[in-house]
Design an enzyme around this catalytic site. Structure first.
Site, mmCIF file in Angstrom:
data_model
loop_
_atom_site.group_PDB
_atom_site.id
_atom_site.type_symbol
_atom_site.label_atom_id
_atom_site.label_comp_id
_atom_site.label_asym_id
_atom_site.label_seq_id
_atom_site.Cartn_x
_atom_site.Cartn_y
_atom_site.Cartn_z
ATOM 1 N N HIS A 105 0.870 -1.173 0.000
ATOM 2 C CA HIS A 105 0.000 0.000 0.000
ATOM 3 C C HIS A 105 0.910 1.226 0.000
ATOM 4 O O HIS A 105 1.518 1.554 1.024
ATOM 5 C CB HIS A 105 -0.899 -0.050 1.245
ATOM 6 C CG HIS A 105 -1.772 1.147 1.418
ATOM 7 N ND1 HIS A 105 -2.434 1.416 2.595
ATOM 8 C CD2 HIS A 105 -2.126 2.151 0.561
ATOM 9 C CE1 HIS A 105 -3.130 2.534 2.460
ATOM 10 N NE2 HIS A 105 -2.956 3.003 1.243
ATOM 11 N N MET A 147 -10.178 3.584 1.963
ATOM 12 C CA MET A 147 -9.602 3.860 3.286
ATOM 13 C C MET A 147 -10.721 4.195 4.272
ATOM 14 O O MET A 147 -11.580 5.036 3.992
ATOM 15 C CB MET A 147 -8.637 5.052 3.221
ATOM 16 C CG MET A 147 -7.332 4.782 2.495
ATOM 17 S SD MET A 147 -6.362 3.419 3.166
ATOM 18 C CE MET A 147 -6.006 3.992 4.839
ATOM 19 N N SER A 187 -3.534 -3.178 14.057
ATOM 20 C CA SER A 187 -3.497 -3.326 15.509
ATOM 21 C C SER A 187 -4.362 -4.488 15.991
ATOM 22 O O SER A 187 -3.989 -5.181 16.940
ATOM 23 C CB SER A 187 -3.905 -2.013 16.186
ATOM 24 O OG SER A 187 -5.022 -1.442 15.555
HETATM 25 C C1 DX5 Z 1 -2.956 3.503 7.684
HETATM 26 C C2 DX5 Z 1 -2.511 2.210 7.063
HETATM 27 C C3 DX5 Z 1 -3.185 1.014 7.613
HETATM 28 C C4 DX5 Z 1 -3.010 0.835 9.093
HETATM 29 C C5 DX5 Z 1 -4.067 -0.060 9.612
HETATM 30 O O1 DX5 Z 1 -2.483 4.546 6.922
HETATM 31 O O2 DX5 Z 1 -2.725 2.206 5.673
HETATM 32 O O3 DX5 Z 1 -2.809 -0.153 6.896
HETATM 33 O O4 DX5 Z 1 -1.761 0.327 9.433
HETATM 34 O O5 DX5 Z 1 -3.901 -0.155 11.000
HETATM 35 P P1 DX5 Z 1 -5.164 -0.384 11.948
HETATM 36 O O6 DX5 Z 1 -5.779 -1.670 11.535
HETATM 37 O O7 DX5 Z 1 -4.554 -0.420 13.315
HETATM 38 O O8 DX5 Z 1 -6.065 0.795 11.740
HETATM 39 ZN ZN ZN Z 2 -2.543 0.325 4.586
#
Ligand code: DX5
Ligand code: ZN
Length: 236
Positions: free
Chosen positions: A78, A149, A210
């Site tokens: 990503h 997102m 997380s």
């Molecule tokens: C945020 C990232 C996500 C993030 C997700 O910018 O793209 O991949 O690490 O983490 P959680 O699941 O803790 O929101």
């Molecule tokens: Zn991500």
């Protein structure tokens, strides 16, 4: 033919729901070990941040190249970076199974998606929470995955933005309406509390950072997330 997992022409695109744990929430000093703790994951989600497109800095191509040598799962990159037109194809060339760029940063998203596919990776396109999906309806045929997102990109551990759920539903309708096989990924705040909402809205690839890596047993957390998403999907 190259049949490595994640190749756009292989059988992976017929699979159902998938879990892609975000390594952003892992301990970077022992990254390979952390990846082994999520052996049941379908993908490893690797968040590349450049401190320009987002206000955070993580890792880049050299680390992804090392990961590809040491991990079993296919890599789902990503890219939260400026100028993905310049940098993204190299991640595909290195062997990432899926490479996702942000449409807000891309100068020529169609050309870029074609270049990623040309390098035998799946092409993903990401939308920040306030970016509408409708303007991109016609170019869904050019990609293999749409990433919606569900937090502002940049950091793990943020709260899921419920406001994005209708956009997930509309994205699913746009995909179904064109009878194309485009995966619909959600990323940000996905947990046992929110994965069902995303699955019901039509998502089929779930990134969780997380919620997986902070669990005592990350593989158990993946199993639980998979069960909750499957149950929610069967309510459809
Ligand atoms: C945020 C990232 C996500 C993030 C997700 O910018 O793209 O991949 O690490 O983490 P959680 O699941 O803790 O929101
Ligand atoms: Zn991500």
């Amino acid at each position: 033919m190259n049949l490595r997992p994640g190749h756009p022409t292989d059988s992976l695109h017929t699979v159902g729901l998938q879990i892609s744990p975000s390594t952003l929430s892992s301990d970077f000093a022992i990254l390979a070990e952390e990846c082994r703790r999520v052996s049941s994951a379908d993908w490893l989600h690797v968040d590349v941040m450049d401190n320009h497109f987002v206000p955070n800095l993580t890792l880049g191509l050299p680390v992804v190249e090392s990961m590809l040598k040491h991990v079993e799962q296919p890599i789902d990159c990503h890219l939260m970076i400026e100028d993905p037109d310049r940098w993204a194809p190299a991640y595909a060339e290195a062997g990432a199974g899926s490479v996702t760029f942000h449409v807000e940063a891309a100068h020529a998203p169609i050309r870029l998606a074609r270049e990623i596919r040309h390098q035998n990776a799946r092409a993903g396109m990401a939308l920040k929470p306030a970016t509408p999906v409708e303007p991109y309806a016609e170019m869904l045929t050019e990609i293999d995955m749409l990433l919606i997102m569900t937090v502002e990109p940049g950091f793990g551990g943020q709260k899921f933005l419920d406001i994005v759920v209708p956009k997930i539903q509309r994205a699913r309708e746009l995909i179904s309406g064109q009878d194309i096989d485009v995966w619909l990924q959600v990323d940000g705040g996905v947990s046992e509390d929110t994965i069902g909402i995303c699955a019901e809205a039509g998502a089929d690839v779930f990134v969780a950072g997380s919620a997986v890596f902070n669990a005592e047993n990350p593989n158990d957390a993946i199993t639980k997330l998979r069960q909750l998403a499957t149950a929610a999907q069967s309510n459809l």
